[in-house]
Design a protein around this motif. Structure first.
Motif, short mmCIF file in Angstrom:
data_model
loop_
_atom_site.label_atom_id
_atom_site.label_comp_id
_atom_site.label_asym_id
_atom_site.label_seq_id
_atom_site.Cartn_x
_atom_site.Cartn_y
_atom_site.Cartn_z
N SER A 18 11.16 28.15 -35.34
CA SER A 18 10.60 28.67 -35.88
C SER A 18 9.66 29.56 -35.34
O SER A 18 8.86 29.30 -34.14
CB SER A 18 9.49 28.57 -37.17
OG SER A 18 10.32 27.79 -38.22
N VAL A 19 8.98 31.11 -35.34
CA VAL A 19 8.19 31.67 -34.67
C VAL A 19 7.96 32.97 -35.34
O VAL A 19 8.54 33.25 -36.35
CB VAL A 19 9.42 32.98 -33.77
CG1 VAL A 19 9.09 33.72 -32.82
CG2 VAL A 19 10.29 32.05 -33.50
N TYR A 30 6.00 21.52 -37.60
CA TYR A 30 5.84 21.48 -35.41
C TYR A 30 7.03 21.17 -35.59
O TYR A 30 7.41 20.19 -35.82
CB TYR A 30 4.84 20.34 -35.39
CG TYR A 30 3.26 20.26 -36.10
CD1 TYR A 30 2.45 21.74 -35.63
CD2 TYR A 30 2.86 20.15 -36.50
CE1 TYR A 30 1.20 21.62 -35.43
CE2 TYR A 30 1.21 20.02 -36.40
CZ TYR A 30 0.47 21.39 -36.77
OH TYR A 30 -0.62 20.97 -36.79
N PRO A 31 7.28 21.42 -33.91
CA PRO A 31 7.03 22.55 -33.15
C PRO A 31 7.03 23.87 -33.56
O PRO A 31 8.83 24.07 -34.23
CB PRO A 31 7.43 22.28 -31.90
CG PRO A 31 8.25 21.49 -32.16
CD PRO A 31 9.26 20.40 -33.03
N VAL A 60 3.44 27.47 -27.80
CA VAL A 60 4.76 26.74 -28.88
C VAL A 60 3.90 25.49 -29.28
O VAL A 60 2.40 24.88 -28.40
CB VAL A 60 5.15 26.05 -27.74
CG1 VAL A 60 6.30 24.15 -28.44
CG2 VAL A 60 7.15 26.83 -27.67
N ILE A 61 3.49 25.44 -30.94
CA ILE A 61 1.95 24.74 -31.16
C ILE A 61 2.90 23.54 -31.59
O ILE A 61 3.89 23.85 -32.15
CB ILE A 61 1.70 25.48 -31.99
CG1 ILE A 61 0.91 27.10 -32.03
CG2 ILE A 61 0.20 24.50 -33.05
CD1 ILE A 61 0.21 26.95 -31.29
N THR A 62 2.12 21.74 -30.71
CA THR A 62 3.15 20.57 -31.61
C THR A 62 1.89 19.60 -31.58
O THR A 62 1.41 19.67 -31.31
CB THR A 62 3.77 20.80 -30.49
OG1 THR A 62 4.44 19.38 -30.86
CG2 THR A 62 3.60 20.31 -28.90
N THR A 97 -4.54 15.71 -33.25
CA THR A 97 -4.96 16.54 -32.12
C THR A 97 -3.12 17.17 -31.79
O THR A 97 -2.07 17.07 -32.10
CB THR A 97 -4.64 15.31 -31.00
OG1 THR A 97 -6.00 14.80 -31.14
CG2 THR A 97 -4.75 15.97 -28.94
N ILE A 98 -3.23 17.85 -31.77
CA ILE A 98 -2.68 19.42 -31.48
C ILE A 98 -2.49 19.77 -30.26
O ILE A 98 -3.39 20.09 -29.15
CB ILE A 98 -2.68 20.51 -32.45
CG1 ILE A 98 -2.57 20.04 -34.06
CG2 ILE A 98 -1.52 21.28 -32.95
CD1 ILE A 98 -1.42 18.95 -34.29
N THR A 99 -1.77 20.21 -29.40
CA THR A 99 -1.38 20.91 -27.74
C THR A 99 -0.70 21.65 -28.87
O THR A 99 0.36 22.10 -29.08
CB THR A 99 -0.68 20.42 -27.58
OG1 THR A 99 -0.94 18.26 -27.34
CG2 THR A 99 -0.55 20.43 -25.78
N GLN A 100 -1.26 23.21 -27.49
CA GLN A 100 -0.79 24.49 -27.49
C GLN A 100 -0.33 24.33 -26.01
O GLN A 100 -0.79 24.77 -25.46
CB GLN A 100 -1.77 25.45 -28.02
CG GLN A 100 -1.57 26.52 -28.29
CD GLN A 100 -2.54 27.80 -28.42
OE1 GLN A 100 -2.46 28.18 -29.66
NE2 GLN A 100 -3.44 28.15 -27.16
N PHE A 101 1.06 24.30 -25.77
CA PHE A 101 1.52 24.65 -24.40
C PHE A 101 2.01 26.71 -24.53
O PHE A 101 2.58 26.99 -25.29
CB PHE A 101 3.43 24.34 -24.59
CG PHE A 101 2.49 22.76 -24.00
CD1 PHE A 101 2.41 22.53 -23.06
CD2 PHE A 101 3.22 21.86 -25.60
CE1 PHE A 101 2.25 21.01 -23.07
CE2 PHE A 101 3.21 20.92 -25.66
CZ PHE A 101 2.64 20.53 -24.06
N ILE A 102 1.06 27.13 -23.34
CA ILE A 102 1.05 28.96 -23.31
C ILE A 102 2.10 29.36 -22.44
O ILE A 102 1.43 28.78 -21.36
CB ILE A 102 -0.48 29.06 -23.38
CG1 ILE A 102 -1.52 28.62 -24.61
CG2 ILE A 102 -0.69 30.32 -23.33
CD1 ILE A 102 -2.77 28.91 -24.98
N THR A 103 2.69 30.40 -22.41
CA THR A 103 3.19 30.83 -21.47
C THR A 103 2.95 32.36 -21.80
O THR A 103 2.54 32.45 -22.66
CB THR A 103 4.51 30.79 -20.72
OG1 THR A 103 4.93 31.58 -19.83
CG2 THR A 103 5.26 31.57 -22.45
#
Length: 109
Positions: A18-19, A30-31, A60-62, A97-103
């Protein structure tokens, strides 16, 4: 390869995630991807703007691992989209705990 903003949105949707722009709804599963405008620079010649080049931060939030951003990375690579390395930033959301992978991706319009 240079990519327009509209093409970037289409490519992100091809990942199957989803965007959302700027923020996600509370019902998001998630994600998912959240993208935000960061800044804009211009390519100029003879004091004229030839084209604008906006920069977008794509997250990308996961609640999973780095494998969750692989679908996005795969479609970027298939379409030749230039992107910066992904960086993971953990944070807490509702005691999980959530991780945000950023580019970042620079578009050409």
């Amino acid at each position: 390869m240079s990519v327009s903003f509209q093409r970037l949105r289409t490519i992100m949707k091809e990942s199957g995630l989803s965007v959302y722009r700027d923020s996600e709804p509370t019902t998001a599963v998630y994600p998912y991807i959240v993208y935000e405008f960061v800044n804009e620079t211009h390519k100029r010649a003879s004091n004229k703007v030839l084209y604008s080049m906006p920069l977008y931060q794509i997250s990308v939030i996961t609640n999973g691992t780095e494998s969750d951003y692989e679908p996005l990375k795969d479609v970027f690579n298939i379409h030749g989209v230039e992107y910066s390395q992904f960086e993971g930033l953990p944070y807490d959301e509702n005691d999980a705990t959530i991780t945000q992978f950023i580019t970042n991706v620079r578009c050409v319009n």
